[in-house]
Design a protein around this motif. Structure first.
Motif, PDB file in Angstrom:
ATOM      1  N   ARG A 183      34.759 -25.188  -5.707  1.00 49.07           N
ATOM      2  CA  ARG A 183      34.515 -23.968  -6.069  1.00 49.07           C
ATOM      3  C   ARG A 183      33.200 -23.973  -6.763  1.00 49.07           C
ATOM      4  N   THR A 184      32.094 -23.510  -6.329  1.00 50.04           N
ATOM      5  CA  THR A 184      30.740 -23.508  -6.760  1.00 50.04           C
ATOM      6  C   THR A 184      30.221 -22.158  -7.184  1.00 50.04           C
ATOM      7  N   SER A 185      29.183 -22.061  -8.132  1.00 46.61           N
ATOM      8  CA  SER A 185      28.907 -21.066  -8.275  1.00 46.61           C
ATOM      9  C   SER A 185      27.315 -20.831  -8.261  1.00 46.61           C
ATOM     10  N   ALA A 186      26.552 -19.665  -8.421  1.00 47.28           N
ATOM     11  CA  ALA A 186      25.127 -19.678  -8.245  1.00 47.28           C
ATOM     12  C   ALA A 186      24.620 -20.380  -9.598  1.00 47.28           C
ATOM     13  N   HIS A 187      25.396 -20.310 -10.729  1.00 51.46           N
ATOM     14  CA  HIS A 187      24.831 -21.014 -11.934  1.00 51.46           C
ATOM     15  C   HIS A 187      25.177 -22.411 -11.807  1.00 51.46           C
ATOM     16  N   ASP A 188      26.022 -23.091 -10.972  1.00 47.62           N
ATOM     17  CA  ASP A 188      26.232 -24.545 -10.591  1.00 47.62           C
ATOM     18  C   ASP A 188      25.126 -25.100 -10.094  1.00 47.62           C
ATOM     19  N   VAL A 189      24.446 -24.596  -9.196  1.00 44.78           N
ATOM     20  CA  VAL A 189      23.482 -25.206  -8.457  1.00 44.78           C
ATOM     21  C   VAL A 189      22.100 -24.355  -8.572  1.00 44.78           C
ATOM     22  N   VAL A 190      20.944 -25.048  -8.722  1.00 48.42           N
ATOM     23  CA  VAL A 190      19.931 -24.617  -8.877  1.00 48.42           C
ATOM     24  C   VAL A 190      18.757 -24.791  -7.931  1.00 48.42           C
ATOM     25  N   MET A 191      18.405 -23.771  -7.003  1.00 48.03           N
ATOM     26  CA  MET A 191      17.789 -24.086  -5.945  1.00 48.03           C
ATOM     27  C   MET A 191      16.209 -23.961  -6.163  1.00 48.03           C
ATOM     28  N   HIS A 192      15.567 -23.601  -7.040  1.00 48.20           N
ATOM     29  CA  HIS A 192      14.275 -23.582  -7.521  1.00 48.20           C
ATOM     30  C   HIS A 192      13.471 -22.938  -6.433  1.00 48.20           C
ATOM     31  N   GLU A 193      13.990 -21.776  -5.825  1.00 48.86           N
ATOM     32  CA  GLU A 193      13.356 -21.128  -5.002  1.00 48.86           C
ATOM     33  C   GLU A 193      11.674 -20.707  -5.260  1.00 48.86           C
ATOM     34  N   GLY A 194      11.531 -20.741  -6.643  1.00 50.05           N
ATOM     35  CA  GLY A 194      10.473 -20.155  -7.011  1.00 50.05           C
ATOM     36  C   GLY A 194       9.324 -21.217  -7.544  1.00 50.05           C
ATOM     37  N   SER A 195       9.894 -22.617  -7.422  1.00 53.81           N
ATOM     38  CA  SER A 195       9.131 -23.443  -7.858  1.00 53.81           C
ATOM     39  C   SER A 195       8.184 -23.971  -6.911  1.00 53.81           C
ATOM     40  N   ARG A 196       7.005 -24.381  -7.209  1.00 55.51           N
ATOM     41  CA  ARG A 196       5.964 -24.796  -6.166  1.00 55.51           C
ATOM     42  C   ARG A 196       6.465 -26.313  -5.788  1.00 55.51           C
ATOM     43  N   SER A 197       6.974 -27.200  -6.439  1.00 57.41           N
ATOM     44  CA  SER A 197       6.989 -28.356  -5.920  1.00 57.41           C
ATOM     45  C   SER A 197       8.284 -28.235  -4.772  1.00 57.41           C
ATOM     46  N   ARG A 233       9.004 -25.616  -2.914  1.00 57.65           N
ATOM     47  CA  ARG A 233       8.265 -25.129  -1.673  1.00 57.65           C
ATOM     48  C   ARG A 233       7.485 -26.043  -0.874  1.00 57.65           C
ATOM     49  N   LEU A 234       6.767 -26.946  -1.736  1.00 62.51           N
ATOM     50  CA  LEU A 234       6.050 -27.877  -0.968  1.00 62.51           C
ATOM     51  C   LEU A 234       6.943 -28.969  -0.181  1.00 62.51           C
ATOM     52  N   ARG A 235       7.995 -29.119  -0.830  1.00 63.24           N
ATOM     53  CA  ARG A 235       8.975 -30.073  -0.091  1.00 63.24           C
ATOM     54  C   ARG A 235       9.467 -29.382   1.012  1.00 63.24           C
ATOM     55  N   GLU A 236       9.681 -27.992   0.959  1.00 57.10           N
ATOM     56  CA  GLU A 236      10.330 -27.507   2.199  1.00 57.10           C
ATOM     57  C   GLU A 236       9.372 -27.528   3.452  1.00 57.10           C
ATOM     58  N   ILE A 237       7.970 -27.191   2.980  1.00 60.63           N
ATOM     59  CA  ILE A 237       6.826 -27.052   3.981  1.00 60.63           C
ATOM     60  C   ILE A 237       6.688 -28.451   4.546  1.00 60.63           C
ATOM     61  N   GLU A 250      21.067 -36.332   3.021  1.00 63.79           N
ATOM     62  CA  GLU A 250      20.100 -37.106   4.056  1.00 63.79           C
ATOM     63  C   GLU A 250      19.005 -36.403   4.250  1.00 63.79           C
ATOM     64  N   PRO A 251      17.777 -37.007   4.525  1.00 63.84           N
ATOM     65  CA  PRO A 251      16.488 -36.068   4.866  1.00 63.84           C
ATOM     66  C   PRO A 251      16.852 -35.107   5.953  1.00 63.84           C
ATOM     67  N   GLN A 252      17.519 -35.427   6.954  1.00 60.06           N
ATOM     68  CA  GLN A 252      17.823 -34.388   8.198  1.00 60.06           C
ATOM     69  C   GLN A 252      18.511 -33.253   7.723  1.00 60.06           C
ATOM     70  N   GLU A 253      19.344 -33.513   6.834  1.00 56.56           N
ATOM     71  CA  GLU A 253      19.981 -32.447   6.213  1.00 56.56           C
ATOM     72  C   GLU A 253      19.343 -31.401   5.179  1.00 56.56           C
ATOM     73  N   ARG A 254      18.058 -31.877   4.675  1.00 60.23           N
ATOM     74  CA  ARG A 254      17.218 -31.290   4.038  1.00 60.23           C
ATOM     75  C   ARG A 254      16.555 -30.271   4.705  1.00 60.23           C
ATOM     76  N   VAL A 255      16.067 -31.000   6.070  1.00 60.57           N
ATOM     77  CA  VAL A 255      15.243 -30.220   6.898  1.00 60.57           C
ATOM     78  C   VAL A 255      16.299 -28.931   7.418  1.00 60.57           C
ATOM     79  N   GLN A 256      17.502 -29.037   7.807  1.00 65.95           N
ATOM     80  CA  GLN A 256      18.515 -28.026   8.151  1.00 65.95           C
ATOM     81  C   GLN A 256      18.280 -26.832   6.994  1.00 65.95           C
ATOM     82  N   ILE A 257      18.522 -27.398   5.945  1.00 65.29           N
ATOM     83  CA  ILE A 257      18.419 -26.392   4.463  1.00 65.29           C
ATOM     84  C   ILE A 257      17.214 -25.736   4.589  1.00 65.29           C
TER      85      ILE A 257
END
Length: 299
Positions: free
Chosen positions: A68-82, A84-88, A147-154
């Motif tokens: 059981r996980t809630s949005a408050h348990d996981v911080v996605m940092h969608e708005g953070s620059r770092s 987004r740079l990691r996703e790019i 794993e890095p590959q999983e991060r790519v998928q996300i």
């Protein structure tokens, strides 16, 4: 109306077109099964995460219920620059892996909703509903153990959601209400959007496209993909479709088995060519002849 036996599309990627990267990813990291499941261009890069068959959890180890996980348990940092740079960076790495030329073959699998099937059951009780924004931090949670590959998928799916925030469905563990699977369903009215993805034929008025599946790591090995896919496919009738298409790499046996359990069978053959690190793509689609033995393959 039946599409012609052979159609071809060619597309030059726009600079920074991250969705197209995922498509390159679609054959390269093929996405369907519970391995990350399918960027299916939405799906296209070789997926190395465990498939449902390869990574099945022994019955003795099955959890009483999914975490059981809630949005408050996981911080996605969608708005953070770092973040987004990691996703790019991950998306660029995926494109570089394609090299100067990469070729892929995918099956276009079709389910005819007029043909009844016995829906597969997951090892946990599930139901499906449209995605809600609060589902994203749970389904696409990141942590230092991935794993890095999983991060790519996300990263691909986060970016894809920004391009296509509508049409995504989720499966939910009925015991806890926790979302445990996501996949997009598009109807023919969304052909203009689908065209921007690349890698898919134009849908006929009675067709829908089911693509870009993802099962979080903690929820794999429970048969969720097949069960959820079967239920989501049936929702295509609500948008006027009688047939549902999905695309899977011809070497992704785990995903092909999962789709077959959900009522899908080979109907098209898609040849994909990606040039210059995925910046140019060409797709050819052939309808398999009625007597082609691949139509009745048992994966």
């Amino acid at each position: 109306m039946r599409r012609s036996s052979r159609t071809q599309t060619c597309r030059v990627a726009d600079p920074g077109d991250d969705v197209n990267v995922e498509h390159s990813a679609a054959s390269f990291l093929d996405s369907h099964a519970d391995r990350a499941d399918a960027p299916g261009p939405l799906m296209a890069l070789p997926n190395t995460a465990p498939s449902e068959e390869a990574g099945a959890t022994p019955a003795a180890e099955l959890p009483g219920q999914l975490p059981r996980t809630s949005a408050h348990d996981v911080v996605m940092h969608e708005g953070s620059r770092s973040a987004r740079l990691r996703e790019i960076k991950l998306l660029i790495d995926g494109r570089l892996r394609l090299g100067l030329r990469a070729t892929f073959t995918r099956y276009g699998l079709r389910r005819d909703l007029a043909v009844p099937i016995t829906n597969p059951n997951a090892k946990v009780p599930i139901s499906v509903r449209p995605l809600e924004p609060s589902d994203l931090p749970i389904l696409l949670a990141e942590n230092n153990h991935l794993e890095p590959q999983e991060r790519v998928q996300i990263a691909w799916r986060k970016d894809f959601y920004k391009k296509a925030p509508e049409g995504c469905w989720v499966a939910v563990d009925e015991r806890s209400g926790t979302p445990c699977y996501m996949q997009w369903l598009f109807g023919a009215s969304e052909n203009p959007l689908i065209r921007t993805f690349g890698g898919f034929p134009r849908l006929e008025p009675d067709e829908a496209l089911l693509e870009n599946a993802y099962t979080p790591v903690a929820c794999r090995g429970l048969g969720i993909m097949s069960a959820a896919m079967a239920l989501i496919a049936e929702r295509a009738a609500e948008i006027g479709a009688q047939k549902v298409l999905t695309f899977v790499g011809d070497d992704n046996i785990g995903s092909l088995k999962g789709c077959q359990r959900a009522g899908f069978h080979p109907d098209l053959l898609n040849k994909r060519v990606r040039l210059l690190y995925g910046t140019i793509s060409s797709d050819t689609f052939e309808t398999l002849p009625a007597d082609d033995p691949r139509r009745t393959l048992q994966f």
